[in-house]
Design a protein around this motif. Structure first.
Motif, mmCIF file in Angstrom:
data_model
loop_
_atom_site.group_PDB
_atom_site.id
_atom_site.type_symbol
_atom_site.label_atom_id
_atom_site.label_comp_id
_atom_site.label_asym_id
_atom_site.label_seq_id
_atom_site.Cartn_x
_atom_site.Cartn_y
_atom_site.Cartn_z
ATOM 1 N N GLU A 110 50.894 36.966 26.420
ATOM 2 C CA GLU A 110 51.492 35.630 26.272
ATOM 3 C C GLU A 110 52.541 35.387 27.350
ATOM 4 O O GLU A 110 52.592 34.335 27.979
ATOM 5 N N LYS A 111 53.365 36.400 27.549
ATOM 6 C CA LYS A 111 54.442 36.307 28.531
ATOM 7 C C LYS A 111 53.857 36.106 29.926
ATOM 8 O O LYS A 111 54.338 35.291 30.716
ATOM 9 N N ALA A 112 52.802 36.860 30.209
ATOM 10 C CA ALA A 112 52.152 36.751 31.517
ATOM 11 C C ALA A 112 51.598 35.340 31.711
ATOM 12 O O ALA A 112 51.779 34.727 32.764
ATOM 13 N N LEU A 113 50.942 34.819 30.668
ATOM 14 C CA LEU A 113 50.351 33.488 30.776
ATOM 15 C C LEU A 113 51.432 32.425 31.039
ATOM 16 O O LEU A 113 51.245 31.539 31.886
ATOM 17 N N THR A 114 52.546 32.540 30.338
ATOM 18 C CA THR A 114 53.647 31.594 30.554
ATOM 19 C C THR A 114 54.119 31.649 32.004
ATOM 20 O O THR A 114 54.368 30.626 32.634
ATOM 21 N N PHE A 115 54.201 32.874 32.524
ATOM 22 C CA PHE A 115 54.611 33.052 33.924
ATOM 23 C C PHE A 115 53.627 32.346 34.869
ATOM 24 O O PHE A 115 54.018 31.616 35.775
ATOM 25 N N LEU A 116 52.333 32.551 34.631
ATOM 26 C CA LEU A 116 51.309 31.967 35.505
ATOM 27 C C LEU A 116 51.348 30.437 35.447
ATOM 28 O O LEU A 116 51.134 29.764 36.450
ATOM 29 N N GLN A 117 51.634 29.908 34.258
ATOM 30 C CA GLN A 117 51.677 28.449 34.112
ATOM 31 C C GLN A 117 52.851 27.836 34.868
ATOM 32 O O GLN A 117 52.788 26.710 35.315
ATOM 33 N N LYS A 118 53.916 28.619 34.991
ATOM 34 C CA LYS A 118 55.132 28.114 35.618
ATOM 35 C C LYS A 118 55.034 28.035 37.138
ATOM 36 O O LYS A 118 55.803 27.320 37.761
ATOM 37 N N HIS A 119 54.161 28.826 37.735
ATOM 38 C CA HIS A 119 54.106 28.886 39.197
ATOM 39 C C HIS A 119 52.848 28.247 39.757
ATOM 40 O O HIS A 119 51.770 28.409 39.199
ATOM 41 N N LYS A 120 53.022 27.567 40.895
ATOM 42 C CA LYS A 120 51.876 26.923 41.551
ATOM 43 C C LYS A 120 50.822 27.962 41.927
ATOM 44 O O LYS A 120 49.664 27.851 41.579
ATOM 45 N N THR A 121 51.248 28.959 42.696
ATOM 46 C CA THR A 121 50.347 30.070 43.020
ATOM 47 C C THR A 121 51.051 31.340 42.626
ATOM 48 O O THR A 121 52.204 31.552 42.999
ATOM 49 N N SER A 122 50.376 32.171 41.831
ATOM 50 C CA SER A 122 51.019 33.410 41.409
ATOM 51 C C SER A 122 49.988 34.515 41.281
ATOM 52 O O SER A 122 48.784 34.277 41.277
ATOM 53 N N LEU A 123 50.512 35.718 41.194
ATOM 54 C CA LEU A 123 49.664 36.909 41.179
ATOM 55 C C LEU A 123 49.776 37.606 39.833
ATOM 56 O O LEU A 123 50.883 37.915 39.380
ATOM 57 N N LEU A 124 48.621 37.831 39.196
ATOM 58 C CA LEU A 124 48.578 38.617 37.965
ATOM 59 C C LEU A 124 48.194 40.034 38.368
ATOM 60 O O LEU A 124 47.037 40.324 38.651
ATOM 61 N N PHE A 125 49.195 40.880 38.453
ATOM 62 C CA PHE A 125 49.038 42.254 38.920
ATOM 63 C C PHE A 125 48.882 43.126 37.681
ATOM 64 O O PHE A 125 49.863 43.595 37.109
ATOM 65 N N GLY A 126 47.642 43.285 37.233
ATOM 66 C CA GLY A 126 47.407 43.972 35.973
ATOM 67 C C GLY A 126 46.440 45.135 36.103
ATOM 68 O O GLY A 126 45.369 44.977 36.671
ATOM 69 N N ASP A 127 46.813 46.265 35.553
ATOM 70 C CA ASP A 127 45.959 47.451 35.610
ATOM 71 C C ASP A 127 44.601 47.184 34.972
ATOM 72 O O ASP A 127 44.464 46.285 34.140
ATOM 73 N N THR A 128 43.613 48.002 35.330
ATOM 74 C CA THR A 128 42.299 47.935 34.692
ATOM 75 C C THR A 128 42.484 48.131 33.184
ATOM 76 O O THR A 128 43.180 49.052 32.773
ATOM 77 N N GLY A 129 41.897 47.241 32.411
ATOM 78 C CA GLY A 129 41.996 47.383 30.957
ATOM 79 C C GLY A 129 43.278 46.821 30.359
ATOM 80 O O GLY A 129 43.533 46.973 29.181
ATOM 81 N N SER A 130 44.084 46.132 31.184
ATOM 82 C CA SER A 130 45.341 45.592 30.647
ATOM 83 C C SER A 130 45.151 44.206 30.046
ATOM 84 O O SER A 130 46.084 43.608 29.529
ATOM 85 N N GLY A 131 43.924 43.670 30.124
ATOM 86 C CA GLY A 131 43.634 42.408 29.440
ATOM 87 C C GLY A 131 43.797 41.169 30.297
ATOM 88 O O GLY A 131 44.159 40.109 29.790
ATOM 89 N N LYS A 132 43.505 41.285 31.580
ATOM 90 C CA LYS A 132 43.590 40.114 32.463
ATOM 91 C C LYS A 132 42.588 39.046 32.055
ATOM 92 O O LYS A 132 42.916 37.864 32.011
ATOM 93 N N THR A 133 41.363 39.473 31.728
ATOM 94 C CA THR A 133 40.304 38.515 31.431
ATOM 95 C C THR A 133 40.657 37.618 30.244
ATOM 96 O O THR A 133 40.405 36.414 30.274
ATOM 97 N N GLU A 134 41.272 38.209 29.212
ATOM 98 C CA GLU A 134 41.665 37.385 28.056
ATOM 99 C C GLU A 134 42.690 36.319 28.451
ATOM 100 O O GLU A 134 42.654 35.197 27.944
ATOM 101 N N ILE A 135 43.575 36.704 29.355
ATOM 102 C CA ILE A 135 44.579 35.729 29.818
ATOM 103 C C ILE A 135 43.897 34.576 30.554
ATOM 104 O O ILE A 135 44.181 33.407 30.304
#
Ligand SMILES: [Zn+2]
Ligand SMILES: [Zn+2]
Length: 605
Positions: A110-135
């Motif tokens: 949830e926190k990551a998604l809020t971060f991504l929504q706040k920025h025009k272009t941003s990077l989701l730096f997430g380990d394999t299996g950390s749940g990037k796809t769900e975000i």
């Protein structure tokens, strides 16, 4: 359209909107064209526009095409040819959307998604299996609820059947999977959904960026570090960079995602870090100092895994078309003193050569570090590895898993099914092995010849080697403990950064500053011709004109690493500058017919 020609002037009795696709004659042949602008009647004769179609390009598509043609040095027609136009009469039906919200995010997500929504272009730096796809999927849902469309870019879509299934199961008819291997019927259905506006999410490889989508709200670029985003034919655009540019002209958010982000994205955009996988498994790394061969130790581990009725994957670096020299005893390799990139063995002249700056030295007889005469350049092919393993372990089912064998998506699906059903025991392959597939039962990953990647004549060789190792090891031990056996003389490098990619990126910054992207812009210019002298002369001519240009640096020039391709001799010039605008200016002034321009090059062969 699609031709390398500059725009022409035509006439028609009616006023036609700019962007409209039309038919015209070019040199006595009927051809597609696009209306760019209206003009006063010129004093030369013009031919008539033959037919006005129902298709048109939006202003923003034309703006994007203009940018691509300027930045990547193609004609406007070639840039527009990447894009699919809109259809005038396509009924944009608003469908009642009753999407059942199923995706539940963890607090961290949830926190990551809020971060991504706040920025025009941003990077989701997430380990394999950390749940990037769900975000991503949650973000797509939010877009749909606002009636806005999303583009989901992935490298080589046809190669990730698991992701397709996931998207289709959740979004049903709202998602369109787009790729080059669609059958004509599949393609027509996909286009219908895109034209009618039914498609709310379009997922696919780089060409997906150029589909006609109204009310675009979001672009996600997954595996943003992947080299397949860069086109290897004109226009030589990088889809990740185009996505970022589109974010600006459409005023929408762009999310870049990766477990091993490129230094360029990490440096340029704000990021949010997502650590750890859902499933905690323990991975043990073992390093073996040897050159690219199947050693007794590797075979022993493969045998033990087989005896426990568990599965292994064996990874070989992509076949590169160069050879370099390595000491079989101490692992010493030879680097350019000016460029810090590996020297390659030059076929004809018996020399080691830097393909950035042309620095050359004779092939040494003994290792300059340990005095050993065991200098080698041997490499192992996938097919050869399969054959050798099968001979040593005759009871094992060994499968080759690379582009040579897995040529279609159905072959891929079948091979993955055989492996997950435990019909095969060992998969031997290249990069394809590491591309987002889930192997449930793998407890051993053997990574061969890592030093080959580390010593590539490429400024990104460390980034590529480390991220490959991380991606491959991420494929094992999904359920239980796993062993990763790495063949390398560079244990110090890999073990320091394998669980800390951020620390690597920080170190890499220092190494690249003043020399390489993202701190400097590179541009590579190649000259190919059947007549080697002609290619060389054209290269020389342009080189001499470039000497007079300001604010650019000529890093090197000469024969390409691969001297001949398709019966053509190849020469190159490598340029460096602080700003792409200075490179573009210099090239515009000096460019000749034979010069093929590659802005922000990723290949240096
Ligand atoms: Zn040595
Ligand atoms: Zn050099």
């Amino acid at each position: 359209m699609g031709s390398p020609l500059e725009p022409f002037t035509y006439h028609h009795s009616n006023i036609i909107d700019s962007g409209t696709k039309v038919s015209v004659t070019v040199r006595n042949r009927i051809s597609n064209g696009v209306i760019l602008s209206q003009t006063e009647k010129p004093d030369f004769d013009t031919s008539e526009i033959l037919e006005i179609s129902d298709f048109y390009f939006e202003d923003k598509q034309i703006e994007l095409a203009r940018f691509i043609s300027t930045y990547y040095f193609s004609s406007l027609g070639e840039a527009l040819n990447l894009m699919l136009p809109f259809h005038k009469n396509a009924a944009h039906t608003k469908k009642e959307l009753n999407l059942e919200i199923k995706i539940k995010l963890s607090n961290k997500q949830e926190k990551a998604l809020t971060f991504l929504q706040k920025h025009k272009t941003s990077l989701l730096f997430g380990d394999t299996g950390s749940g990037k796809t769900e975000i991503y999927m949650k973000y797509f849902e939010l877009m749909i609820s606002q009636n806005r469309r999303s583009i989901f870019l992935m490298p080589e879509i046809s190669l990730t059947p698991q992701m397709n299934t996931r998207l289709e199961e959740h979004f049903g008819e709202l998602v369109v999977i787009w790729h080059s291997k669609l059958t004509p019927l599949q393609k027509r259905k996909a286009q219908e959904k895109i034209f009618s506006g039914e498609a709310m999410i379009v997922a696919g490889p780089r060409s997906t960026l150029f589909l006609p989508l109204k009310d675009l709200g979001l672009i996600v670029v997954d595996e943003e570090h992947d080299d397949s985003y860069k086109s290897s034919s004109r226009p030589r655009y990088n889809a990740r960079d185009i996505a970022i540019y589109m974010g600006k002209i459409y005023d929408i958010n762009v999310v870049l995602g990766s477990a091993t982000p490129s230094l360029s994205s990490y440096e340029k955009f704000p990021h949010i870090r997502l650590k750890g996988g859902h499933v905690k498994s323990h991975k043990k790394f073992i390093y073996e100092q040897s050159v690219e061969t199947l050693t007794p130790l590797i075979l022993q581990y493969l045998r033990e895994t087989l005896e426990k009725k568990e599965q292994s994957i064996v990874f070989l670096p992509t076949r590169a078309n160069f050879k370099y020299l390595i000491c079989g005893d101490c692992g010493h390799t030879y680097e350019c003193v000016f460029c810090s990139v590996g020297l390659s063995i030059h076929q004809n002249s018996r020399a080691l050569k830097c393909h950035y700056c042309n620095f050359t030295q004779a092939i040494p007889q003994v290792c300059s570090e340990c005095g050993s005469g065991n200098l080698t350049s041997s490499r192992l092919g996938t097919a050869e590895a399969v054959k050798n393993i099968s001979e040593e372990l005759p009871e094992a089912n060994v499968e080759q898993f690379d582009r040579d064998v897995i040529t279609t998506s159905s072959k891929l699906k079948k091979a993955l099914k055989r492996f997950n059903d435990k019909e095969s025991d060992i998969l031997v392959g290249t990069q394809m092995l590491s591309k987002g597939h889930d192997y449930h039962g793998v407890t051993l990953a053997v990574v061969l010849g890592m030093d080959n990647m580390l010593n590539m004549p490429d400024y990104r060789s460390r980034e590529k080697a480390l991220s490959s190792l991380i991606q491959v090891s991420g494929r094992s031990g999904r359920a239980k403990d796993a062993l990763v056996l790495v063949q390398s003389f560079n244990e110090l490098f890999f073990s320091e950064y394998i669980e800390n990619y951020e620390a690597f990126l920080e170190t890499e910054k220092e190494y690249r500053k003043g020399l390489y992207p993202p701190y400097k812009k590179l541009c590579r210019i190649t000259f190919s011709h059947k007549n080697g002298i002609k290619a060389k002369e054209e290269m020389q001519k342009m080189y001499e004109s470039l000497l007079h240009c300001i604010n650019i640096e000529i890093v090197g020039f000469g024969k390409c690493a691969i001297e001949r391709v398709a019966n053509k001799y190849r020469y190159e010039i490598l340029l460096r500058s602080d700003k792409s605008t200075d490179l573009i200016k210099a090239i515009k002034m000096t460019k000749n017919q034979l010069a093929e321009i590659d802005m922000d090059p990723l290949e240096f062969n």
